[in-house]
Design an enzyme around this catalytic site. Structure first.
Site, PDB file in Angstrom:
ATOM      1  CG  ASP A 141       4.709 -31.538  82.406  1.00 29.83           C
ATOM      2  OD1 ASP A 141       5.040 -30.431  81.933  1.00 29.83           O
ATOM      3  OD2 ASP A 141       5.550 -32.367  82.799  1.00 29.83           O
ATOM      4  CG  ASN A 155      11.487 -38.689  90.895  1.00 30.66           C
ATOM      5  OD1 ASN A 155      11.517 -38.442  89.690  1.00 30.66           O
ATOM      6  ND2 ASN A 155      10.507 -38.286  91.681  1.00 30.66           N
ATOM      7  CG  HIS A 160       9.530 -36.876  87.268  1.00 31.14           C
ATOM      8  ND1 HIS A 160       9.919 -36.083  88.314  1.00 31.14           N
ATOM      9  CD2 HIS A 160       9.721 -36.128  86.152  1.00 31.14           C
ATOM     10  CE1 HIS A 160      10.324 -34.922  87.844  1.00 31.14           C
ATOM     11  NE2 HIS A 160      10.227 -34.914  86.538  1.00 31.14           N
ATOM     12  CD  GLU A 182       6.792 -36.537  90.648  1.00 34.39           C
ATOM     13  OE1 GLU A 182       7.767 -37.321  90.631  1.00 34.39           O
ATOM     14  OE2 GLU A 182       6.926 -35.316  90.755  1.00 34.39           O
TER      15      GLU A 182
END
Ligand code: GLP
Length: 243
Positions: free
Chosen positions: A67, A136, A138, A143
């Site tokens: 990314d 979380n 991801h 996300e």
């Protein structure tokens, strides 16, 4: 998913390093996506040492991005490109022409994603995908959201991710709101994938993965239930609910 649990961060990193070396020995021009984050830092140090000692040769290895923050040039010390150059690429005998990283400042973002996706497919796909996980759940920067995107794409960052990553910037206002991220299908299509996690902060995400066998875009990690040759390499703290 195969779980490998190690007592310490050091042992986890040594095992990760060993797996990377094994992949490169089996395929010297392996196409590898290496991650950012604090988790893989020791693995990178060990790979640099191994390369110096002649135990691994990066001269044919092909490197691609997981990314990249939108708007940060490669010269920015929080860009993916800077991180990877600083921790690995600038310290091993990888050839610049074998490294193609995402650049998010030059042209239309959707064109960048399409071209990058095509290039990876033309290059024969990913041999080894390595990543950490977000607290979380991801993956890369995929996300929690009401949909998961298959290919490289533009991705808005969750507020919690920006807050967690704010520790690397002067203030949260400097943390980009958008990134380009690898798609979930790129991850699942990798011939081998390796997910690293250490410390208690990651324990809840792995508990949820292990206990909940539903796949939901609100918990991207859950897509790894579909991955074929996939390893979770955790230290004891990250694995504390699943031991
Ligand atoms: C960033 C990256 C992820 C990585 C995560 C984990 O958000 N985009 O690919 O998994 O950091 O970070 P850390 O290793 O610091 O917990």
């Amino acid at each position: 998913m195969k779980f490998v649990i190690k007592d310490t961060y050091e042992e986890m990193s040594r095992d990760a390093c060993r797996i990377v070396i094994e992949v490169i020995k089996n395929k010297p021009n392996a196409l590898i996506c290496f991650p950012t984050g604090s988790t893989p830092i020791r693995m990178y140090e060990l790979l640099v040492e191994a390369n110096k000692k002649g135990e691994v040769d990066f001269s044919q290895v092909r490197v691609r991005s997981v990314d990249e923050y939108v708007g940060l040039p490669a010269s920015h010390n929080q860009s993916y490109a800077y991180f990877l150059n600083h921790h690995l690429l600038g310290k091993v005998n990888v050839k610049p022409e074998n490294v193609i990283l995402l650049e998010t400042c030059s042209k239309d973002l959707n064109d960048i994603c399409l071209e990058y996706q095509k290039q990876i497919e033309n290059d024969g796909g990913i041999d080894l995908y390595i990543d950490g996980v977000g607290e979380n759940g991801h993956l890369g920067f995929n996300e929690p959201a009401n949909e998961m995107i298959l290919d490289y794409h533009v991705q808005g960052l969750a507020e919690e991710t920006r807050q967690v990553n704010a520790r690397f910037f002067n203030s949260i206002d400097e943390v980009p709101t958008t990134a380009i991220s690898i798609g979930v299908n790129n991850i699942l299509a990798a011939r081998k994938s390796l997910f690293l996690a250490n410390g208690e902060k990651k324990a809840e995400a792995w508990r949820r993965f292990k206990e909940d066998r539903n796949i939901t875009s609100w918990f991207p990690l859950s897509f790894l239930h579909l991955a074929k040759n996939c390893y979770a390499l955790l230290d004891k703290q990250a694995a504390k609910y699943i031991l």
